[in-house]
Design a protein around this motif. Structure first.
Motif, PDB file in Angstrom:
ATOM      1  N   PHE A 142      -9.432   2.177   3.800  1.00 54.11           N
ATOM      2  CA  PHE A 142      -8.287   2.489   4.672  1.00 54.11           C
ATOM      3  C   PHE A 142      -7.585   3.772   4.285  1.00 54.11           C
ATOM      4  O   PHE A 142      -6.384   3.907   4.413  1.00 54.11           O
ATOM      5  CB  PHE A 142      -7.313   1.309   4.701  1.00 54.11           C
ATOM      6  CG  PHE A 142      -7.797   0.196   5.565  1.00 54.11           C
ATOM      7  CD1 PHE A 142      -7.349   0.064   6.871  1.00 54.11           C
ATOM      8  CD2 PHE A 142      -8.746  -0.695   5.103  1.00 54.11           C
ATOM      9  CE1 PHE A 142      -7.819  -0.947   7.680  1.00 54.11           C
ATOM     10  CE2 PHE A 142      -9.226  -1.707   5.911  1.00 54.11           C
ATOM     11  CZ  PHE A 142      -8.765  -1.830   7.205  1.00 54.11           C
ATOM     12  N   GLY A 143      -8.374   4.726   3.784  1.00 49.78           N
ATOM     13  CA  GLY A 143      -7.836   6.056   3.528  1.00 49.78           C
ATOM     14  C   GLY A 143      -6.877   6.121   2.362  1.00 49.78           C
ATOM     15  O   GLY A 143      -6.123   7.090   2.252  1.00 49.78           O
ATOM     16  N   PHE A 157       0.318   4.289   0.470  1.00 47.54           N
ATOM     17  CA  PHE A 157      -0.618   3.528  -0.361  1.00 47.54           C
ATOM     18  C   PHE A 157      -0.116   2.091  -0.563  1.00 47.54           C
ATOM     19  O   PHE A 157      -0.840   1.126  -0.338  1.00 47.54           O
ATOM     20  CB  PHE A 157      -0.779   4.230  -1.711  1.00 47.54           C
ATOM     21  CG  PHE A 157      -1.679   3.492  -2.664  1.00 47.54           C
ATOM     22  CD1 PHE A 157      -3.053   3.551  -2.530  1.00 47.54           C
ATOM     23  CD2 PHE A 157      -1.142   2.747  -3.704  1.00 47.54           C
ATOM     24  CE1 PHE A 157      -3.881   2.886  -3.394  1.00 47.54           C
ATOM     25  CE2 PHE A 157      -1.976   2.063  -4.580  1.00 47.54           C
ATOM     26  CZ  PHE A 157      -3.345   2.131  -4.423  1.00 47.54           C
ATOM     27  N   PHE A 158       1.156   1.984  -0.963  1.00 49.09           N
ATOM     28  CA  PHE A 158       1.661   0.643  -1.249  1.00 49.09           C
ATOM     29  C   PHE A 158       1.880  -0.170   0.023  1.00 49.09           C
ATOM     30  O   PHE A 158       1.765  -1.385   0.016  1.00 49.09           O
ATOM     31  CB  PHE A 158       2.942   0.707  -2.087  1.00 49.09           C
ATOM     32  CG  PHE A 158       2.647   1.005  -3.538  1.00 49.09           C
ATOM     33  CD1 PHE A 158       2.059   0.041  -4.335  1.00 49.09           C
ATOM     34  CD2 PHE A 158       2.920   2.240  -4.082  1.00 49.09           C
ATOM     35  CE1 PHE A 158       1.756   0.308  -5.658  1.00 49.09           C
ATOM     36  CE2 PHE A 158       2.625   2.518  -5.411  1.00 49.09           C
ATOM     37  CZ  PHE A 158       2.044   1.551  -6.198  1.00 49.09           C
ATOM     38  N   GLY A 159       2.172   0.515   1.119  1.00 50.16           N
ATOM     39  CA  GLY A 159       2.311  -0.181   2.392  1.00 50.16           C
ATOM     40  C   GLY A 159       1.013  -0.853   2.793  1.00 50.16           C
ATOM     41  O   GLY A 159       0.969  -2.040   3.136  1.00 50.16           O
ATOM     42  N   LYS A 160      -0.083  -0.058   2.731  1.00 56.11           N
ATOM     43  CA  LYS A 160      -1.384  -0.617   3.105  1.00 56.11           C
ATOM     44  C   LYS A 160      -1.768  -1.748   2.149  1.00 56.11           C
ATOM     45  O   LYS A 160      -2.274  -2.792   2.569  1.00 56.11           O
ATOM     46  CB  LYS A 160      -2.455   0.469   3.060  1.00 56.11           C
ATOM     47  CG  LYS A 160      -2.311   1.529   4.136  1.00 56.11           C
ATOM     48  CD  LYS A 160      -3.299   2.648   3.875  1.00 56.11           C
ATOM     49  CE  LYS A 160      -3.013   3.858   4.743  1.00 56.11           C
ATOM     50  NZ  LYS A 160      -3.833   5.004   4.327  1.00 56.11           N
ATOM     51  N   THR A 161      -1.507  -1.513   0.845  1.00 53.43           N
ATOM     52  CA  THR A 161      -1.817  -2.557  -0.139  1.00 53.43           C
ATOM     53  C   THR A 161      -1.053  -3.829   0.195  1.00 53.43           C
ATOM     54  O   THR A 161      -1.610  -4.930   0.180  1.00 53.43           O
ATOM     55  CB  THR A 161      -1.444  -2.081  -1.545  1.00 53.43           C
ATOM     56  OG1 THR A 161      -2.091  -0.837  -1.775  1.00 53.43           O
ATOM     57  CG2 THR A 161      -1.892  -3.070  -2.597  1.00 53.43           C
ATOM     58  N   GLY A 162       0.239  -3.655   0.503  1.00 50.17           N
ATOM     59  CA  GLY A 162       1.074  -4.813   0.825  1.00 50.17           C
ATOM     60  C   GLY A 162       0.525  -5.584   1.999  1.00 50.17           C
ATOM     61  O   GLY A 162       0.519  -6.822   2.002  1.00 50.17           O
ATOM     62  N   PHE A 163       0.009  -4.861   2.994  1.00 51.51           N
ATOM     63  CA  PHE A 163      -0.547  -5.550   4.158  1.00 51.51           C
ATOM     64  C   PHE A 163      -1.700  -6.448   3.740  1.00 51.51           C
ATOM     65  O   PHE A 163      -1.794  -7.595   4.176  1.00 51.51           O
ATOM     66  CB  PHE A 163      -1.015  -4.534   5.205  1.00 51.51           C
ATOM     67  CG  PHE A 163      -1.776  -5.164   6.336  1.00 51.51           C
ATOM     68  CD1 PHE A 163      -1.104  -5.879   7.313  1.00 51.51           C
ATOM     69  CD2 PHE A 163      -3.155  -5.090   6.415  1.00 51.51           C
ATOM     70  CE1 PHE A 163      -1.792  -6.491   8.343  1.00 51.51           C
ATOM     71  CE2 PHE A 163      -3.856  -5.702   7.442  1.00 51.51           C
ATOM     72  CZ  PHE A 163      -3.167  -6.397   8.407  1.00 51.51           C
TER      73      PHE A 163
END
Lengths: 436, 332
Positions: B252-253, B280-286
């Motif tokens: 996811f980039g 980065f942390f947003g995508k990880t959180g998802f």
């Protein structure tokens, strides 16, 4: 020395440490049974043998109370197993001999504590048959409604705990939300949530209030929607299907041999249901179907119980429509408790109440009776012998869970450790009833 | 290397560790809140505002609990096992790029390093099962070793397909190679395989056989208490966070901000870095949320089904996917 011998020695050493002779004897007997069952599959002198004896329960999260399974494992596969019950034995049948019939009723609440109302009704029906007491129609309808609510109560717990044992914990909470509503309804009907004891010999303790009827209506309006939502989650779930399909298969003949009863029997293709076979209460006046499957596996047991819940809703709906007005207890004060109004405000009422509490109803001497109902777990029967007093001379309970547990040994053998939990869940035993 | 040149790295390490531990602790909190939300409950809401201090209270409780080891346990291994688990989980953080040039060690075998370190996790679990000298723990440990080894192959092949696409083993290069289009769009099958194996590697439902609470009581950590148990617990949630971070990085980039090329070049450097870290942390959180969501919805596999899924379905699919990706790379 082979592993099995070594395991046995270690277990024996552990058993010898115990101080109770009876406990030592009991465990030695269990081990002997475990070994002699399939003596041909012993590995002699195999250094890489993977066998071990695993003790599942009585304190184990998935054994639904205090069931103990001693299993001989080969890796994850159960080679043989022995069931050990009796950890919740309270001698209920013996207690009954020292209680009047009415006094004994609260003990029945504590047998199958998931459907107390059914147990109350079973006892009352047996005593009424014994002493030939007529029950007014309205009381019969109230009993039928409450029995079906109790069936929902028990099946909801089965659904939640069986799916939870398979790993989906959320389901448990969802079914418990619905159970909570039924408990609230019982609170309105009987004034108690779990141990209702609402039946009386010759009728019921109190009439349905309008708000209780309204609560039941509201519940059965909403419940089918919840049921559909759960089926949507489970019926097409590959993991769920594969964990249950073809597991614990019991053929129709074998089911009869083992004495299976209730939904477990009907899942094996035997359409036996006391409600249609020998109708009691008002089951002959309502329309409903008895779901039967022929596969006999755990998935069939699941489908049967899900359908039964839907049929229970149908029965309750019809009973509410047909509910006749009238008295709720037999009006002969020698056969049934008088009304509280009478007890408080008339001398005769008070005397009758006193006599009834003290002596209870006295069936003729030497009379004996067996009466059974279709409890959520299967055929629940009471066999009573009378000696002419208000106390039963002998009271024997034929509890469905006790019969269903018999099948466990034979379906567990050859299954995997993961199957243990879903198979116990599928048979749905309640130890309070099996051990009595 | 002189100490001065190491200083920024040490600062970053401290910050990353702090972030990781906090995220792991709050993943526990959010797991409890989200599961409560799924199950029509309220969840922890007593300690601090919205129960936000609950993780702190949990850690304190674990610290004050009695540390019990079974009499017949192998003391050394019993103690060592939780340490291995946590160390293996923490060490992955070294090669994850949080933003452009914000990486602890941009080694040229970053991906191999991740695979190698996550494999160590199996030692923690198997040893704990063995050292406890308890049958339930042993069964849990054995299940886990079989499971992790089976799924690692499919996982490795899925990662390899990403490596083929980005032509580099460096994590930072893999992220930069997704500037135009995320790998999940170019390699959806690889993503699916990686997602499934990531669930298996973290021992989360539907693959939580090693600790199947309804069958094995608590599986490999049945005989653990106090902070030793806490370490397994923390390791599990760290693995969830880190798996999500690796999914983000590979498919996811990573830290790349969606549509970032439109406006990123106008921003000052600090804002760019900040946005990237947030992304980065947003995508990880998802993905952490996805992990939790799945756990509270789906039942558990059986041991033989798990093996079948791993060897009969995932492994051939992963090989096929690798061949397809390689062919596509050659032709276009």
């Amino acid at each position: 020395m082979d592993t099995l011998t070594r395991t046995r020695r270690r277990l024996e050493a552990l058993i010898e440490e115990s101080h109770l002779e009876i406990w030592r004897e009991h465990n030695r007997a269990l081990l002997r049974r475990l070994e002699s069952k399939h003596s041909s599959v012993e590995f002699i002198g195999d250094a890489l043998s993977t066998e071990m004896v695993l003790n599942i329960g009585p304190q184990h999260p998935a054994t639904h109370g205090v069931l103990r399974v001693v299993a001989r494992l080969d890796g994850e596969i159960i080679r043989s197993c022995v069931i050990d019950i009796g950890y919740l034995h309270r001698g209920i049948e013996k207690v009954a001999e020292y209680k009047t019939f009415q006094e004994f009723m609260p003990y029945t609440d504590r047998m199958d504590y998931l459907s107390p109302y059914s147990n109350n009704v079973a006892l009352c029906l047996a005593v009424e048959k014994l002493a030939q007491i007529e029950v007014p129609e309205r009381a019969q309808y109230i009993r039928t409604i409450a029995c079906e609510l109790a069936r929902l109560l028990a099946h909801l717990l089965w659904l939640g705990s069986m799916v939870m044992d398979a790993g989906a914990v959320s389901m448990f909470l969802w079914t418990f939300r619905e159970r909570e509503k039924i408990y609230d309804i019982f609170d309105l009907i009987a004034g108690a949530r779990l141990t209702v004891s609402h039946c009386r010999i010759g009728g019921v303790a109190s009439d349905l209030t309008p708000e209780a009827i309204e609560a039941i209506r509201a519940f059965i309006r909403n419940f089918p929607r919840e049921l559909r939502a759960w089926e949507k989650l489970l019926n097409k779930n590959r993991i769920w299907l594969e964990r249950n399909e073809g597991i614990g298969v019991v053929s129709a003949e074998r089911a009869l041999e083992l004495g299976l009863t209730g939904p477990n029997l009907r899942a094996s293709g035997v359409p036996y249901d006391v409600r249609t076979f020998e109708p009691y209460l008002v089951y002959d006046r309502v329309e409903f179907e008895v779901p039967v499957r022929t596969e006999g596996d755990n998935l069939a047991r699941y489908y049967v119980r899900m359908e039964e819940m839907r049929q229970s809703v149908r029965i309750i709906e019809q009973c509410l429509q047909q509910l006749p007005p009238g008295p709720i207890r037999n009006e002969n004060a020698k056969l049934s408790y008088p009304d509280k109004q009478e007890v408080y405000y008339s001398m005769e009422g008070l005397i009758h109440d006193f006599m009834y509490t003290h002596w209870g109803v006295c069936p003729p001497k030497g009379a004996e009776v067996y009466a059974a109902i279709e409890a959520p777990k299967g055929e629940l029967g009471f066999y009573i012998q009378s000696d002419g007093t208000g106390f039963p001379w002998r009271l024997k309970i034929r509890s469905p869970s006790f019969c269903n547990i018999q099948a466990l040994e034979s379906i567990l053998e050859g299954a995997m450790v993961s199957d243990v939990v879903v198979l116990i869940g599928g048979l749905d035993p309640v130890m309070g009833e099996a051990d009595k | 290397m002189a100490f001065e040149s190491l200083q920024p790295k040490l600062l970053l390490l401290a910050a990353a560790l702090l972030a990781l531990f906090t995220m792991a602790a709050y993943t526990v909190y959010f797991e409890r809140r989200i599961s409560a939300w799924i199950q029509n409950r309220i969840g922890p809401n007593r300690v601090g505002p919205f129960g936000l201090l609950q993780p702190l209270a949990d850690v304190l409780k674990l610290l004050f609990k009695e540390d019990i080891a079974p009499a017949a346990a192998d003391r050394l291994l019993h103690r060592l096992a939780p340490m291995i688990s946590v160390t293996a989980a923490v060490a992955t953080i070294g090669v994850l790029p949080f933003a452009h040039n914000l990486i602890l060690a941009d080694v040229n075998i970053g991906i191999l390093y991740i695979l190698a370190i996550t494999s160590l996790n199996v030692y923690g679990i198997t040893l704990s099962g063995w050292a406890s000298n308890s049958k339930y723990a042993l069964l849990g440990g054995l299940r886990s070793s079989a499971q992790l080894i089976s799924y690692e192959i499919a996982m490795g092949l899925a990662v390899l397909s990403v490596v083929v696409q980005s032509e580099s083993l460096m994590t930072s290069q893999i992220v930069e190679a997704q500037a135009e289009i995320w790998n999940v769009l170019r390699n959806p099958l690889g993503f699916l395989i990686f997602l499934i194996t990531a669930f298996a590697e973290t021992n989360r439902l539907p693959f939580d056989l090693p600790e199947a609470e309804q069958e094995l009581v608590a599986g490999y950590h049945t005989e653990y208490s106090s902070m030793k148990f806490g370490m397994f617990y923390v390791a599990e949630y760290m693995n969830v966070v880190l798996s999500s971070a690796v999914i983000t990085t590979l498919f996811f980039g990573g830290y790349l901000v969606p549509f970032g090329h439109l406006f990123m070049s106008d921003l000052p450097a600090w804002a760019r870095t900040g946005l990237e870290v947030l992304s980065f942390f947003g995508k990880t959180g998802f993905f952490v949320f996805v992990f939790i969501w799945v756990r509270w919805t789906i039942p558990r596999f059986k041991y033989n089904q798990l093996m079948r899924l791993g060897w009969v379905y995932l492994f051939p699919l992963a090989v096929l996917n690798l061949v397809l990706v390689a062919l596509a790379r050659m032709l276009f």
